[in-house]
Write an enzyme that holds these catalytic residues in place. Structure first.
Site, PDB file in Angstrom:
ATOM      1  N   ARG A  71       1.772  -4.621 -12.686  1.00 14.13           N
ATOM      2  CA  ARG A  71       0.689  -4.500 -11.695  1.00 14.13           C
ATOM      3  C   ARG A  71      -0.141  -3.248 -11.911  1.00 14.13           C
ATOM      4  O   ARG A  71      -0.510  -2.550 -10.970  1.00 14.13           O
ATOM      5  CB  ARG A  71       1.280  -4.491 -10.291  1.00 14.13           C
ATOM      6  CG  ARG A  71       2.008  -5.771  -9.935  1.00 14.13           C
ATOM      7  CD  ARG A  71       2.487  -5.752  -8.514  1.00 14.13           C
ATOM      8  NE  ARG A  71       3.230  -6.956  -8.183  1.00 14.13           N
ATOM      9  CZ  ARG A  71       3.770  -7.189  -6.997  1.00 14.13           C
ATOM     10  NH1 ARG A  71       3.641  -6.291  -6.032  1.00 14.13           N
ATOM     11  NH2 ARG A  71       4.434  -8.304  -6.765  1.00 14.13           N
ATOM     12  N   CYS A  72      -0.438  -2.967 -13.144  1.00  9.24           N
ATOM     13  CA  CYS A  72      -1.138  -1.736 -13.518  1.00  9.24           C
ATOM     14  C   CYS A  72      -2.529  -2.078 -14.032  1.00  9.24           C
ATOM     15  O   CYS A  72      -2.758  -3.170 -14.555  1.00  9.24           O
ATOM     16  CB  CYS A  72      -0.317  -1.025 -14.599  1.00  9.24           C
ATOM     17  SG  CYS A  72      -1.076   0.480 -15.250  1.00  9.24           S
TER      18      CYS A  72
END
Length: 195
Positions: A71-72
């Site tokens: 989730r970057c």
């Protein structure tokens, strides 16, 4: 007089920028006098699939160890890493992805991470189980990297890359900003493969 004051303010701002740049540069200097009492090949990781990933199995290979997260803002680099792996795995390159939630962007389980990587990027390079890469209890590999290569080996964010040469020593590190598809990254990989 107003011009003089403005000049002073401008000079101060320039000096401040120079000082900040100098601090940043010195904070990333490598430890060129590393003793290397241990080599990278002495470390192992628990695999996301179960079992062990032993770096001793990759002697004579160039190894890229990269901490990853689902989730970057840099998660798209998974695609670059997979392409790099596909193009160079038969030329003695190994990529090892190390999922971590140290930066609060990998909250899922090992199963979630594996499914995400397979579904979204068709990842088939070795992946470790989720672990710490910084903080109070980092994996020993990351402590070793910091001790032998200095501050530039410490992950500041996800997708920080540590390049291990064939002799088991750190050749270079790259921050999240440098994509694995960039010319300077590929040039280094190709040079090390030829060594």
């Amino acid at each position: 007089r107003i011009v003089t004051n403005w000049s002073s303010v401008k000079s101060f701002k320039i000096m401040k920028k120079i000082l900040i740049i100098a601090i940043i540069m010195f904070s990333f200097l490598n430890n060129t006098n590393a003793s290397y009492d241990q080599l990278a090949h002495e470390f192992s990781f628990k695999s996301i699939d179960g079992g062990e990933i032993n770096l001793k199995d990759f002697k004579e290979n160039v190894i890229v160890v990269v901490n990853v997260a689902s989730r970057c803002g840099f998660t798209s680099q998974y695609e670059d890493l997979q392409n790099l792996w596909s193009n160079y795995k038969d030329k003695n390159l190994v990529i090892i992805g190390v999922p971590t939630n140290n930066f609060k962007q990998e909250p899922g389980s090992n199963k979630d991470i594996k499914n995400f990587c397979k579904t979204n990027f068709n990842i088939d390079f070795p992946m470790t189980e989720k672990m710490d890469v910084i903080g109070k209890n980092p994996h020993p590999f990351f402590t070793w990297a910091k001790d032998n290569h200095g501050r530039s080996a410490i992950p500041k964010w996800n997708f920080h890359k540590i390049i291990i040469g064939k002799e088991g020593k750190i050749v270079d590190t790259f921050t999240s900003i440098t994509r694995p598809s960039s010319k300077k990254f590929i040039d280094l990989i190709e040079r090390e493969i030829k060594n």
